[in-house]
Scaffold this motif. Structure first.
Motif, PDB file in Angstrom:
ATOM      1  N   UNK A 131       4.546  -1.823  -7.173  1.00  0.00           N
ATOM      2  CA  UNK A 131       5.074  -2.308  -8.451  1.00  0.00           C
ATOM      3  C   UNK A 131       4.104  -3.273  -9.113  1.00  0.00           C
ATOM      4  N   UNK A 132       3.422  -4.079  -8.321  1.00  0.00           N
ATOM      5  CA  UNK A 132       2.400  -4.986  -8.863  1.00  0.00           C
ATOM      6  C   UNK A 132       1.329  -4.194  -9.608  1.00  0.00           C
ATOM      7  N   UNK A 133       0.871  -3.108  -9.010  1.00  0.00           N
ATOM      8  CA  UNK A 133      -0.154  -2.284  -9.648  1.00  0.00           C
ATOM      9  C   UNK A 133       0.380  -1.619 -10.906  1.00  0.00           C
ATOM     10  N   UNK A 134       1.630  -1.153 -10.860  1.00  0.00           N
ATOM     11  CA  UNK A 134       2.203  -0.443 -12.003  1.00  0.00           C
ATOM     12  C   UNK A 134       2.416  -1.363 -13.198  1.00  0.00           C
ATOM     13  N   UNK A 135       2.838  -2.594 -12.943  1.00  0.00           N
ATOM     14  CA  UNK A 135       3.169  -3.519 -14.023  1.00  0.00           C
ATOM     15  C   UNK A 135       2.013  -4.443 -14.384  1.00  0.00           C
ATOM     16  N   UNK A 136       1.037  -4.577 -13.484  1.00  0.00           N
ATOM     17  CA  UNK A 136      -0.084  -5.473 -13.742  1.00  0.00           C
ATOM     18  C   UNK A 136       0.313  -6.932 -13.762  1.00  0.00           C
ATOM     19  N   UNK A 137       1.203  -7.316 -12.841  1.00  0.00           N
ATOM     20  CA  UNK A 137       1.695  -8.698 -12.796  1.00  0.00           C
ATOM     21  C   UNK A 137       1.455  -9.287 -11.411  1.00  0.00           C
ATOM     22  N   UNK A 138       1.429 -10.620 -11.289  1.00  0.00           N
ATOM     23  CA  UNK A 138       1.223 -11.250  -9.981  1.00  0.00           C
ATOM     24  C   UNK A 138       2.495 -11.281  -9.146  1.00  0.00           C
ATOM     25  N   UNK A 139       2.299 -11.529  -7.860  1.00  0.00           N
ATOM     26  CA  UNK A 139       3.407 -11.710  -6.922  1.00  0.00           C
ATOM     27  C   UNK A 139       3.431 -13.159  -6.465  1.00  0.00           C
ATOM     28  N   UNK A 140       4.626 -13.762  -6.508  1.00  0.00           N
ATOM     29  CA  UNK A 140       4.805 -15.128  -6.026  1.00  0.00           C
ATOM     30  C   UNK A 140       5.844 -15.134  -4.910  1.00  0.00           C
ATOM     31  N   UNK A 141       5.535 -15.858  -3.819  1.00  0.00           N
ATOM     32  CA  UNK A 141       6.435 -15.943  -2.688  1.00  0.00           C
ATOM     33  C   UNK A 141       6.214 -14.785  -1.733  1.00  0.00           C
ATOM     34  N   UNK A 142       6.786 -14.958  -0.547  1.00  0.00           N
ATOM     35  CA  UNK A 142       7.587 -16.080  -0.063  1.00  0.00           C
ATOM     36  C   UNK A 142       6.703 -17.204   0.468  1.00  0.00           C
ATOM     37  N   UNK A 143       7.222 -17.988   1.421  1.00  0.00           N
ATOM     38  CA  UNK A 143       6.428 -18.981   2.141  1.00  0.00           C
ATOM     39  C   UNK A 143       5.445 -18.247   3.058  1.00  0.00           C
ATOM     40  N   UNK A 144       4.291 -18.865   3.292  1.00  0.00           N
ATOM     41  CA  UNK A 144       3.239 -18.190   4.051  1.00  0.00           C
ATOM     42  C   UNK A 144       3.629 -17.898   5.499  1.00  0.00           C
ATOM     43  N   UNK A 145       4.689 -18.513   5.990  1.00  0.00           N
ATOM     44  CA  UNK A 145       5.142 -18.215   7.350  1.00  0.00           C
ATOM     45  C   UNK A 145       5.566 -16.759   7.516  1.00  0.00           C
ATOM     46  N   UNK A 146       5.797 -16.050   6.409  1.00  0.00           N
ATOM     47  CA  UNK A 146       6.146 -14.626   6.480  1.00  0.00           C
ATOM     48  C   UNK A 146       4.935 -13.715   6.313  1.00  0.00           C
ATOM     49  N   UNK A 147       3.737 -14.254   6.372  1.00  0.00           N
ATOM     50  CA  UNK A 147       2.545 -13.420   6.205  1.00  0.00           C
ATOM     51  C   UNK A 147       2.540 -12.275   7.221  1.00  0.00           C
ATOM     52  N   UNK A 148       2.919 -12.550   8.478  1.00  0.00           N
ATOM     53  CA  UNK A 148       2.865 -11.511   9.515  1.00  0.00           C
ATOM     54  C   UNK A 148       3.780 -10.338   9.182  1.00  0.00           C
ATOM     55  N   UNK A 149       4.894 -10.600   8.483  1.00  0.00           N
ATOM     56  CA  UNK A 149       5.787  -9.516   8.079  1.00  0.00           C
ATOM     57  C   UNK A 149       5.186  -8.694   6.946  1.00  0.00           C
ATOM     58  N   UNK A 150       4.585  -9.347   5.978  1.00  0.00           N
ATOM     59  CA  UNK A 150       3.977  -8.645   4.850  1.00  0.00           C
ATOM     60  C   UNK A 150       2.761  -7.837   5.285  1.00  0.00           C
ATOM     61  N   UNK A 151       2.029  -8.337   6.267  1.00  0.00           N
ATOM     62  CA  UNK A 151       0.868  -7.614   6.784  1.00  0.00           C
ATOM     63  C   UNK A 151       1.274  -6.325   7.489  1.00  0.00           C
ATOM     64  N   UNK A 152       2.495  -6.274   8.020  1.00  0.00           N
ATOM     65  CA  UNK A 152       2.936  -5.124   8.821  1.00  0.00           C
ATOM     66  C   UNK A 152       3.901  -4.210   8.080  1.00  0.00           C
ATOM     67  N   UNK A 153       3.983  -4.326   6.756  1.00  0.00           N
ATOM     68  CA  UNK A 153       4.982  -3.557   6.013  1.00  0.00           C
ATOM     69  C   UNK A 153       4.811  -2.049   6.169  1.00  0.00           C
TER      70      UNK A 153
END
Length: 227
Positions: free
Chosen positions: A82-104
């Protein structure tokens, strides 16, 4: 207002929201905007991006950003696309969830959901603010459901987006990686309940509620309940 199937509209003062259930988990992706400016944000685009984009088009909102309350697949799985389609930035969550976003992508394969890893343009921390049009939302870091879960609050509009921290009659599950039941109850009791009983909120699944209703009736918040 919106003809997309099964979309619910939520109005509080000048805040407008279209709640769009997505993915097999029926996660409440929320299109949030200011009635005055028609500028808004997509919160937690877990998937079914065609439905989300149809709602954006039908309502006529100018989306300025994507916001993630936490990193679980049903909330963040469609964020990169969706970021690519709309050309908008993503904000959040807290960086403690980085491991979840890396494994999506890997997590999505396990659930039969197409997803891509994503790195937000801005991590959120306790005390930050997020602008949605002319709305200003305060950021609360509320770990427990996931380590990096955040809640977005408008003190002036008496409204919040709580992700999977709190539900009508329940609370977020804590048996997933990084979950912590005691931390979740502490987040709710120390950060959400003090906001005031008149705060209305949209949660990550199911119907909306208020802090007052949950304080009085939610079985997980009575006495010294922990799990």
């Amino acid at each position: 207002m919106c003809c997309v199937h099964n979309v619910r509209v939520f109005n509080v003062s000048d805040v407008r929201a279209a709640i769009i259930p997505v993915t097999p988990f029926q996660q409440n992706c929320t299109l949030l905007w200011s009635d005055r400016t028609k500028k808004g944000a997509v919160i937690d685009p877990g998937g079914d991006l065609d439905r989300i984009r149809q709602a954006i088009e039908e309502i006529g909102v100018t989306v300025e950003k994507i916001i993630l309350t936490h990193g679980h697949i049903d909330h963040a799985g469609g964020a990169a696309e969706l970021k690519e389609a709309l050309g908008v930035p993503i904000e959040g969550p807290h960086e403690a969830d980085r491991f979840l976003l890396d494994r999506l992508e890997e997590t999505g394969r396990g659930y039969g959901i197409e997803a891509r890893a994503v790195t937000p343009d801005r991590w959120l921390q306790e005390g930050d603010t997020v602008a949605v049009g002319d709305l200003v939302l305060d950021v609360l870091h509320c770990p427990g459901h996931s380590p990096g879960s955040v809640v977005l609050v408008s003190p002036t509009q008496r409204f919040a987006i709580v992700g999977d921290v709190l539900f009508q009659g329940s609370v977020g599950r804590t048996d997933l990686p990084g979950g912590d039941g005691k931390a979740l109850i502490r987040s709710i009791k120390e950060k959400l309940l003090p906001l005031g009983d008149d705060i209305s909120f949209i949660c990550g699944h199911g119907p909306t509620s208020t802090i007052g209703q949950e304080r009085q009736t939610n079985p997980f918040l009575q006495g010294d309940a922990v799990f």
